[in-house]
Design an enzyme around this catalytic site. Structure first.
Site, PDB file in Angstrom:
ATOM      1  N   GLU A 121      50.368  44.927  51.498  1.00 37.41           N
ATOM      2  CA  GLU A 121      49.844  46.194  52.025  1.00 37.41           C
ATOM      3  C   GLU A 121      48.578  46.592  51.291  1.00 37.41           C
ATOM      4  O   GLU A 121      48.534  46.556  50.062  1.00 37.41           O
ATOM      5  CB  GLU A 121      50.880  47.303  51.816  1.00 37.41           C
ATOM      6  CG  GLU A 121      51.781  47.514  52.975  1.00 37.41           C
ATOM      7  CD  GLU A 121      52.691  48.695  52.743  1.00 37.41           C
ATOM      8  OE1 GLU A 121      53.135  49.267  53.724  1.00 37.41           O
ATOM      9  OE2 GLU A 121      52.972  49.038  51.579  1.00 37.41           O
TER      10      GLU A 121
ATOM     11  N   ASP B 114      63.020  48.038  50.766  1.00 37.55           N
ATOM     12  CA  ASP B 114      61.792  47.300  50.467  1.00 37.55           C
ATOM     13  C   ASP B 114      61.772  45.929  51.144  1.00 37.55           C
ATOM     14  O   ASP B 114      60.711  45.423  51.512  1.00 37.55           O
ATOM     15  CB  ASP B 114      61.615  47.139  48.953  1.00 37.55           C
ATOM     16  CG  ASP B 114      61.550  48.488  48.254  1.00 37.55           C
ATOM     17  OD1 ASP B 114      61.147  49.475  48.909  1.00 37.55           O
ATOM     18  OD2 ASP B 114      61.902  48.560  47.060  1.00 37.55           O
TER      19      ASP B 114
ATOM     20  N   ASP C   9      56.152  43.707  49.424  1.00 38.88           N
ATOM     21  CA  ASP C   9      56.097  45.167  49.383  1.00 38.88           C
ATOM     22  C   ASP C   9      56.020  45.596  47.927  1.00 38.88           C
ATOM     23  O   ASP C   9      56.946  45.373  47.154  1.00 38.88           O
ATOM     24  CB  ASP C   9      57.346  45.741  50.051  1.00 38.88           C
ATOM     25  CG  ASP C   9      57.382  47.265  49.990  1.00 38.88           C
ATOM     26  OD1 ASP C   9      56.477  47.894  50.551  1.00 38.88           O
ATOM     27  OD2 ASP C   9      58.312  47.809  49.349  1.00 38.88           O
TER      28      ASP C   9
END
Ligand SMILES: [Zn+2]
Length: 241
Positions: free
Chosen positions: A122, A202, A34
């Site tokens: 991501e 996170d 992340d």
């Protein structure tokens, strides 16, 4: 070859067509990451990689120079020598920060690829579309992008799998039971009332990202290579990035 002009001089760039391959030691390791503002990234095991002090120092200097340039700028008039001096210093500092960032992005990406066989992150292209003029934010956006570019490059070179997943709900979903837990930006901890999971925000997101990657990979393999011979299957997966 092409000549490029930078704030500190002229450079000759050479473009070389070379199929680089490195030996990778597969160990069955996988991770979801992340990318964040507080830490550069948090992985699905809860480890964090922070931005080093030299970078924070360079960025502080960048911000102060930026302020000085806008203070010295006079509208509609010829700019002073002092203004041009500061403006040049600012351009050089931008170059310094971008080089330090690039260097760090490359090293972090290589380390991650060397120690994992599968990496999920991501896809921030969607997030980047939202234009923002906040300096700190735009610097991180740029460095995340650089980092993921290097990640993809090294994955190809080392023959490991890197998957980008869409960023929806990775922060909200509980990584343990899947229930949605709404959070504000300042809310740093994920607390699930349904299953009792308490995790760093996170870390929870990184776990979700890893799972999303697996789902995507499974869907992809079932739809594309599920019908081919097993020999073709393995070579196809190894070549995927
Ligand atoms: Zn839960």
């Amino acid at each position: 070859v092409r000549a490029v002009r930078r704030a500190d001089g002229y450079y000759a760039q050479f473009l070389v067509d070379w199929d680089r391959k490195e030996e990778h030691e597969f160990q069955g390791k996988m991770t979801g990451i992340d990318l964040g503002l507080k830490e550069f990234y948090t992985d699905s095991d809860g480890n964090t990689v922070d931005n080093p002090r030299y970078l924070k120092k360079s960025e502080r200097r960048l911000k102060s120079l930026q302020r000085r340039v806008s203070k010295k700028h006079v509208r509609g008039k010829k700019q002073s020598n002092r203004y041009h001096k500061v403006r040049k210093a600012l351009a050089k500092q931008h170059l310094k920060v971008s080089r330090q960032r690039e260097d760090k992005a490359r090293k972090d990406a290589l380390a991650l690829v060397k120690s994992n066989d599968l990496i999920v992150y991501e896809d921030l292209k969607i997030r980047n579309m939202v234009k923002n003029h906040h300096l700190a934010k735009s610097i991180s956006d740029a460095s995340w992008y650089q980092f993921t570019q290097w990640l993809q490059y090294f994955a190809k070179v080392h023959g490991v799998i890197v998957i980008a997943v869409p960023p929806h709900n990775t922060t909200v979903d509980c990584s343990c039971c899947g229930v949605k837990v709404k959070k504000t930006l300042s809310n740093r901890t994920h607390k699930c009332n349904k299953c009792g999971t308490v995790l760093d925000r996170d870390h929870n997101a990184a776990k979700n990202i890893l799972v999303k990657g697996f789902k995507l990979l499974a869907e992809y393999l079932n739809s594309t290579v599920g019908h081919t011979e097993s020999g073709a299957k393995s070579s196809f997966i190894a070549g995927r990035n």
